[in-house]
Design a protein around this motif. Structure first.
Motif, PDB file in Angstrom:
ATOM      1  N   GLY A 164      42.335  -4.349  55.906  1.00  0.00           N
ATOM      2  CA  GLY A 164      43.372  -4.207  56.923  1.00  0.00           C
ATOM      3  C   GLY A 164      44.137  -5.501  57.116  1.00  0.00           C
ATOM      4  O   GLY A 164      45.375  -5.508  57.161  1.00  0.00           O
ATOM      5  N   TYR A 165      43.410  -6.612  57.208  1.00  0.00           N
ATOM      6  CA  TYR A 165      44.065  -7.914  57.360  1.00  0.00           C
ATOM      7  C   TYR A 165      44.892  -8.259  56.122  1.00  0.00           C
ATOM      8  O   TYR A 165      45.985  -8.825  56.218  1.00  0.00           O
ATOM      9  N   GLY A 220      46.355  -6.134  54.151  1.00  0.00           N
ATOM     10  CA  GLY A 220      47.568  -5.324  54.197  1.00  0.00           C
ATOM     11  C   GLY A 220      48.600  -5.894  55.144  1.00  0.00           C
ATOM     12  O   GLY A 220      49.803  -5.914  54.841  1.00  0.00           O
ATOM     13  N   LEU A 221      48.142  -6.373  56.312  1.00  0.00           N
ATOM     14  CA  LEU A 221      49.072  -6.974  57.272  1.00  0.00           C
ATOM     15  C   LEU A 221      49.716  -8.239  56.691  1.00  0.00           C
ATOM     16  O   LEU A 221      50.913  -8.490  56.892  1.00  0.00           O
ATOM     17  N   GLU A 222      48.942  -9.026  55.964  1.00  0.00           N
ATOM     18  CA  GLU A 222      49.491 -10.223  55.335  1.00  0.00           C
ATOM     19  C   GLU A 222      50.575  -9.854  54.313  1.00  0.00           C
ATOM     20  O   GLU A 222      51.602 -10.525  54.209  1.00  0.00           O
ATOM     21  N   GLU A 223      50.340  -8.780  53.553  1.00  0.00           N
ATOM     22  CA  GLU A 223      51.327  -8.355  52.560  1.00  0.00           C
ATOM     23  C   GLU A 223      52.616  -7.875  53.219  1.00  0.00           C
ATOM     24  O   GLU A 223      53.721  -8.199  52.766  1.00  0.00           O
ATOM     25  N   LEU A 224      52.500  -7.116  54.325  1.00  0.00           N
ATOM     26  CA  LEU A 224      53.697  -6.669  55.037  1.00  0.00           C
ATOM     27  C   LEU A 224      54.498  -7.866  55.566  1.00  0.00           C
ATOM     28  O   LEU A 224      55.733  -7.876  55.515  1.00  0.00           O
ATOM     29  N   ALA A 275      53.255   5.724  58.168  1.00  0.00           N
ATOM     30  CA  ALA A 275      51.863   6.134  57.935  1.00  0.00           C
ATOM     31  C   ALA A 275      51.082   5.020  57.256  1.00  0.00           C
ATOM     32  O   ALA A 275      49.884   4.847  57.503  1.00  0.00           O
ATOM     33  N   VAL A 276      51.755   4.248  56.385  1.00  0.00           N
ATOM     34  CA  VAL A 276      51.094   3.109  55.739  1.00  0.00           C
ATOM     35  C   VAL A 276      50.746   2.053  56.779  1.00  0.00           C
ATOM     36  O   VAL A 276      49.637   1.505  56.798  1.00  0.00           O
ATOM     37  N   VAL A 277      51.704   1.761  57.662  1.00  0.00           N
ATOM     38  CA  VAL A 277      51.471   0.765  58.716  1.00  0.00           C
ATOM     39  C   VAL A 277      50.320   1.208  59.617  1.00  0.00           C
ATOM     40  O   VAL A 277      49.437   0.413  59.968  1.00  0.00           O
ATOM     41  N   ALA A 278      50.300   2.499  59.973  1.00  0.00           N
ATOM     42  CA  ALA A 278      49.247   3.014  60.853  1.00  0.00           C
ATOM     43  C   ALA A 278      47.869   2.900  60.200  1.00  0.00           C
ATOM     44  O   ALA A 278      46.875   2.537  60.843  1.00  0.00           O
ATOM     45  N   GLU A 279      47.810   3.212  58.899  1.00  0.00           N
ATOM     46  CA  GLU A 279      46.539   3.151  58.198  1.00  0.00           C
ATOM     47  C   GLU A 279      46.031   1.713  58.112  1.00  0.00           C
ATOM     48  O   GLU A 279      44.850   1.439  58.337  1.00  0.00           O
ATOM     49  N   ILE A 280      46.923   0.771  57.814  1.00  0.00           N
ATOM     50  CA  ILE A 280      46.535  -0.639  57.718  1.00  0.00           C
ATOM     51  C   ILE A 280      46.131  -1.172  59.090  1.00  0.00           C
ATOM     52  O   ILE A 280      45.150  -1.910  59.234  1.00  0.00           O
ATOM     53  N   GLU A 281      46.866  -0.790  60.120  1.00  0.00           N
ATOM     54  CA  GLU A 281      46.547  -1.233  61.483  1.00  0.00           C
ATOM     55  C   GLU A 281      45.168  -0.733  61.901  1.00  0.00           C
ATOM     56  O   GLU A 281      44.379  -1.468  62.508  1.00  0.00           O
ATOM     57  N   VAL A 293      50.116  -1.969  48.898  1.00  0.00           N
ATOM     58  CA  VAL A 293      50.370  -2.951  49.958  1.00  0.00           C
ATOM     59  C   VAL A 293      49.130  -3.817  50.146  1.00  0.00           C
ATOM     60  O   VAL A 293      49.212  -5.048  50.232  1.00  0.00           O
ATOM     61  N   ILE A 294      47.958  -3.171  50.188  1.00  0.00           N
ATOM     62  CA  ILE A 294      46.706  -3.922  50.359  1.00  0.00           C
ATOM     63  C   ILE A 294      46.474  -4.873  49.189  1.00  0.00           C
ATOM     64  O   ILE A 294      46.011  -5.996  49.354  1.00  0.00           O
TER      65      ILE A 294
END
Length: 614
Positions: free
Chosen positions: A56-57, A59-63, A40-46, A16-17
């Motif tokens: 982290g940013y 990963g959020l962009e990819e989601l 758990a992936v969302v929590a780790e990226i957050e 994801v990252i």
């Protein structure tokens, strides 16, 4: 290519990252797939984004990109599984969060996609359907930040709302100049920051040296990048440094004697101000040692020395150079380049490795060659400094400006003549001329780095006067005047009534003081002594009656109106002694002294205690 609507994919945090899922969706490989993103992936990226980490940013962009593709009907996205609790977070390094992510893939019998090799191997061991995405090989394309560089640019400095600046020119002639007229924007710096972070992760010749909340240090090939953002800095800022020269040692025009000296596994400090070319010289020295058959390693953070691939560059192991040193002591290199030695911990590691028999070269910030040596004082035991460092090479404007060597001996320090004043002395000499420039030794309780005059061979005595005064003030309550009258003798003036306590019974006290200071003391009466009637000549200034206080050890005369001034203390009209009022407006007298007893007796008898300005 599997375009079936039955394709189910569970990605882990790594892909994801890296943006690999949206890439596969756009390519059609995951078209129509059902993407199950573990909570758990969302929590780790957050958590990473909350700490201000770029990954982290990213990963959020990819989601968000995956959600955009889902709205376009390319895939079906859902978030599944449980969010890790405090216990799983504490055990994250042990693989608890990875286990939560894998469990989602197992329960859904989905294709588990990961870019983490260990995660992939564990999943295969559990019988899962695994797709391991190796780091993609890519063609190296120019970075946007490279647009700010020219052939003679040493560093580029970018900050939001500020015109881009650069240091340009040769090492000996650097100018800080604007690159363009328009200021940097937040969006521009944000794009550059993401591009740099992505390159550091994907390029095998680049890496992330440090990542913390609001700060990142990247090494992208030969560029060192420092990125700062709130809350660490007031605004987003990017600084990129790139070497402009790779210099061989032969280009420095060093003497053959100096080259031979460094080949003897010495302790060498390369000193100079920031930007003087210390690291360039260190890299040239590393190459020279390697070419002469030595096993050379480096200890760096960040790893930016320009050395051949045969020289391995080590970073802090688990964040601590002491761990790196432990490994290197097992590797047993002939020479280690330590870039850079700054904190006490660094000097301790440097000294430990040098005393273990490893040739050491340390890079140190200093404005003079002797300043680099002074940084060792208090961090390395004085007697072993020459064993740790015996050569200092001072670099200024890209040139070797001075070379100093250290030797340890027992002698009478320059400027002293009495034979019984001999002591251990570190002699610092100019390497080329052999002229002694400084001596380091203990004087009283201080370590003195004393310049030696080329004309008279005598050091400056200002520090000695201060040290003598400091010692004498432990034995008297009043003012002390010190004058150095020769290389081996000083005159100390104190009030007449305090002379006996300075001399001591049979001269025992003054002998002790002379032995401590290493210089003869002539005790004389302070000017303005009492006359035969016991009265002292006084100025016509007004009299003050102090507030007298007592503590466990002192009698205190409180006269804030005369703070920092020299005053006379009288009982009625009879002179008692002279003192200097502290900046708090106090005159402290030891309670067990004769003066304190006289004042207490006078108060009990109803006599006036008077303080007058001299």
């Amino acid at each position: 290519m599997d375009n079936s609507n039955d394709l189910r994919v569970v990605p882990d945090t790594s892909v994801v990252i890296d943006g690999r899922i949206s890439e596969k969706i756009r390519s059609g490989e995951y078209a129509g797939a059902k993407i199950f993103v573990p909570e758990a992936v969302v929590a780790e990226i957050e958590a990473q984004a909350n700490r201000g980490l770029e990954i982290g940013y990213k990963g959020l962009e990819e989601l968000q990109a995956i959600q955009d593709l889902a709205r376009e009907g390319e895939v079906d996205v859902s978030f599944v599984g449980i969010r890790p609790g405090p216990d799983e977070v504490k055990l994250a390094k042990g693989g608890e969060i990875d286990a939560l992510i894998r469990s989602v893939g197992e329960e859904l019998d989905a294709k588990f996609v990961t870019g983490d090799r260990i995660q992939a191997e564990v999943a295969r061991a559990r019988g899962m359907n695994v797709e391991y995405l190796k780091p993609s090989l890519f063609e190296v394309t120019p970075l946007k930040i490279e647009d700010f560089f020219t052939d003679d640019t040493m560093s580029v400095h970018l900050k939001n709302g500020v015109v881009p600046m650069a240091k340009r020119g040769s090492i000996g002639n650097v100018e800080f100049v604007p690159v363009r007229e328009t200021p940097c924007t937040y969006g521009e710096l944000h794009y550059i920051s993401r591009e740099l972070s992505e390159r550091a992760r994907s390029d095998n010749e680049s890496f992330i040296e440090l990542s913390a909340s609001g700060a990142s240090v990247l090494q992208i090939r030969d560029m060192r990048i420092a990125i700062s953002s709130p809350p660490f800095s007031d605004d987003i800022e990017i600084t990129a440094v790139r070497p402009v020269a790779s210099v061989r040692l032969e280009e420095y025009r060093l003497s053959e004697q100096l080259k031979e000296r460094v080949l003897m596994q010495r302790g060498v400090l390369i000193a100079g101000p920031p930007g003087a070319g210390k690291s360039t010289f260190a890299a040239g020295l590393a190459n020279y040692l390697h070419e002469n058959g030595y096993v050379v390693k480096t200890m760096e953070s960040p790893r930016d020395l320009q050395v051949p691939t045969e020289i391995t560059q080590y970073a802090p192991l688990e964040g601590d150079m002491a761990n790196t040193a432990d490994v290197l002591l097992l590797v047993r290199p002939d020479y280690t380049i330590y870039d850079e030695v700054r904190k006490t911990h660094d000097f301790e590691i440097f000294g430990d490795m040098r005393l273990a028999g490893v040739g050491m070269v340390g890079v140190v910030h200093a404005n003079r060659a002797v300043d680099a040596i002074q940084r060792l004082i208090g961090r390395v035991e004085l007697g072993i400094i020459p064993q740790v460092v015996d050569t200092v090479v001072f670099i200024d404007k890209g040139e070797v400006a001075k070379v100093q060597v250290l030797e340890f001996t027992v002698k009478v320090p320059s400027g002293m003549t009495e034979a019984d004043l001999a002591r251990p002395v570190i002699v610092i000499s100019d390497f080329e001329s052999g002229v002694v420039e400084y001596e380091i030794y203990t004087f009283g309780e201080q370590v003195v780095v004393m310049p030696v005059s080329e004309v008279s061979g005598k050091p400056t005595w200002k520090l000695a006067e201060n040290e003598i005064r400091s010692v004498m003030e432990r034995y008297v309550d009043g003012r002390v005047e010190v004058e150095i009258i020769s290389d081996s003798k000083a005159v100390v003036k104190v009030a007449e009534f305090e002379i006996p306590q300075v001399i001591g019974k049979g001269g025992s006290t003054i002998d002790k003081i002379e032995k401590q200071l290493g210089i003869g003391i002539d005790v004389r009466e302070l000017s303005g002594k009492p006359d035969k009637k016991g009265e002292r000549s006084r100025s016509s200034s007004s009299e003050l009656r102090p507030v007298v206080e007592q503590t466990k050890r002192h009698l205190i005369l409180d006269v804030p109106e005369l703070a920092t001034r020299d005053v006379e203390i009288l009982i009625g009209q009879d002179y008692l002694f002279t003192a200097t009022v502290s900046r708090h407006g106090e005159v402290k007298i030891r309670k067990n002294s004769h003066v304190a007893a006289d004042i207490l007796d006078a108060i009990e008898a109803g006599e006036a205690i008077v303080v007058k300005s001299v």
